[in-house]
Write a protein that holds these residues in place. Sequence first.
Motif, short mmCIF file in Angstrom:
data_model
loop_
_atom_site.label_atom_id
_atom_site.label_comp_id
_atom_site.label_asym_id
_atom_site.label_seq_id
_atom_site.Cartn_x
_atom_site.Cartn_y
_atom_site.Cartn_z
N ALA A 191 -35.86 40.62 14.30
CA ALA A 191 -35.93 39.43 15.15
C ALA A 191 -35.81 38.17 14.30
N TYR B 217 -43.38 36.25 19.74
CA TYR B 217 -43.66 36.65 18.36
C TYR B 217 -44.67 37.79 18.28
N LEU C 270 -39.53 43.56 13.79
CA LEU C 270 -40.08 42.30 13.27
C LEU C 270 -39.07 41.55 12.42
N ARG D 189 -41.87 41.50 19.43
CA ARG D 189 -41.60 41.95 18.06
C ARG D 189 -42.50 43.08 17.65
#
Lengths: 314, 425
Positions: free
Chosen positions: B392, A278, B389, A282
Amino acid sequence: MSDTTTPAGTTSAASPRSWSAPRRRSARDSGNTAVAWLFLPPALLLFTIFVVVPMGEAVWYSVFKWNGYGVPTQFVGTLNFELLFEDPVFRLSLFNNVLVILATLLIQLPLALGLAVLLVDRVPLTTTFRLIFFLPYILAEVAAGLIWRFVYDGDYGLFAKLWEMFGAVGPHVLAEPDMAIYAVLAVSVWKYFGFYMILYIAGLQQIDRSLYEAARIDGASRWQVFSRITMPLLGSTVRLTIFFAILSSIQKFDLIMALTGGGPNDSTQTMVSFLYSYGLTRMDIGFGSAVGVVLFAMCVAFAFGYKRTVMRHD
Amino acid sequence: MRFARLFSGLLVSAVTTLATTGACAADVTVRLLHIDQSPAVNAFYNDIARRFESSRPGVKVEIQSLENESFKKKVTTLLQSPEKPNILYSWGGGVLREQVKAGVLQDLSGPMNAQWKDRFLPAAVQAYDVDGKLYGVPLRMSVVGFFYNKDLFAKAGVDGNTIKTWDDLLAGVKKLQAAGITPLVVGGGDKWPLSLYWSHLTMRTGGKPALDSAMRGEGKGFASDPFVRSGELFKQLVDLKPFQAGFLAANNSQASGQFGDGKAAMILTLNVVLNIMKDNAADKQGLPDDKIGWLPFPTVAGGKGNPGDVMGNLNGWIVTKDSPKETVDFLRFFSEADNQRLAAERGLYIPPVTESMKAVSRPLLQQTLQSVKHAQVVQVGFDQALGPLAGAVFNDMASNLAAGRTSPADAANAIQQAWRRAGLN
């Protein structure tokens, strides 16, 4: 009050003698100090560059929204931390870390201790068994993870074949969100029990054999011998292994990545794998740093707390 | 972190300087990094590089590759290192946008607008347009559709040519199941293969306008009806349990291999699957082309999207800032119709070079190419379009939908939240 001051009093009485008595410092002592000053900077420099600065940077990044390009500019205060504690996947990761710790404390360490007691005496075959139980520890975590991926494979794996022998169709263990974490725990226990077993064997060998002889002559049962002699004298080793086990459980990562990559559906995510998927992948470096800061705080709190309380006499 | 990077960067540059000064006397070196692991494609790239070198004395072209997932994870750091390659593989979309914003890429509008871009399919050029400037040179095109096993379809009595709508597909799935055949394989562990279902359904329910307005933040954005509706349609399929056992942990390579082994009747994916299938099938061959059928993504009753629109990858080359001018020269040579015709003839991939595309002779590739010709829009994957971001999160939610761990409305809401968060800066 007067009782409690005694140990402190002894240390403070002892310290002037060893530290602050310049008159009695010999030429050799001052030579040592000079050498120490000479050798300190390189180590200190490396430690600063590779440990202190990155840690400080992580704290700095954690209050920014930053994708990893250039220099962070967008200050967001505690937003990353707020998002983190709201995040259901992070909560699941925390829970999984707790599961890993529980599996370690309730299964792995008792298993290691039991085997150590069985294998501590030098009778034929014990060394062979010690070696067999220690083998998984030698494997790299990634290699172990990949091997177990094959074992668990629902089509061709050993697991599937075992089910087939009974005429059933085996589950795809690593593809079941409710089951995968237990499969991971099993591998984790399998991989490290041998290491703790060796530590326990080393601890057991320190115990004076004559104590056991005396106990036997006095007619103590096996359980009495274990609980009254072995456990108390092995105490410091047990406390140390618990310390190692919990810290490494909090940091569980390699095995997860190789086995499941945190999946299916984030069900096997731990805090560090959460940080990686995360934060890093990302390009949400600020958020990832916030995870790192929380993780660091937890490790430090545990390490100091444990050393201060449980291990204070060790 | 920054210091460590600086240090390793210095080390690497010191080592490579030593190595290059010792090894060769080339004046300029152009370095390219791509992701293709196929030996045939690598040989093809290297052949072009060698021919370019022989026409340009003093210029050396170095070609290297990294595996797909590793490449994606490394590229951010790589772009900021002093040892960055000059040319990098790209998917366009939101990731490209962030790279452009970070100022690490070279603006190619000048050379591209000087007739160079006319070689390519307009959609492929468009994919590298960020706020009116061009940042990429189109490389290859891959289209999303269902590849199916003709033998298994025949066995279950399903005719691939009659599957036109989503309901046809669901009926086909049921028929296959009745015949004891696994209808679909998917690399659910990689998540993006599952996201193709949801995103392509959205291209049918709401189409490009729905995506655009959500990206502009209008109305309920990604939580709006077209996204929820497409999630519901996806759920209709998921409820039939059409995927292979263990699909949530399988990756795309494994799934492609299983399709090649004849373990399931269909796979929804990009046409590069033909290469991947070959490498991952048990016999290293997979299904021969004449046993494979292709069908475009079905239409949806009452959908507002253009039924002919396709999804796909429009990959290209991006150039890092401060690269030597030979970099652009090489890419211009690389994309010459005569060079890209070879890729088309050999069936390596579909080059989006209009002249070269005519040479695509492999029937399966030709079929996918036909679908592009009828499309008004070639949409890149939502995970790429939405950026690292929110993209995903889109993949996460598609995977959660497929596992039955979330509802279509909640999934759509999660995308909207992630999109707002990504748009903070």
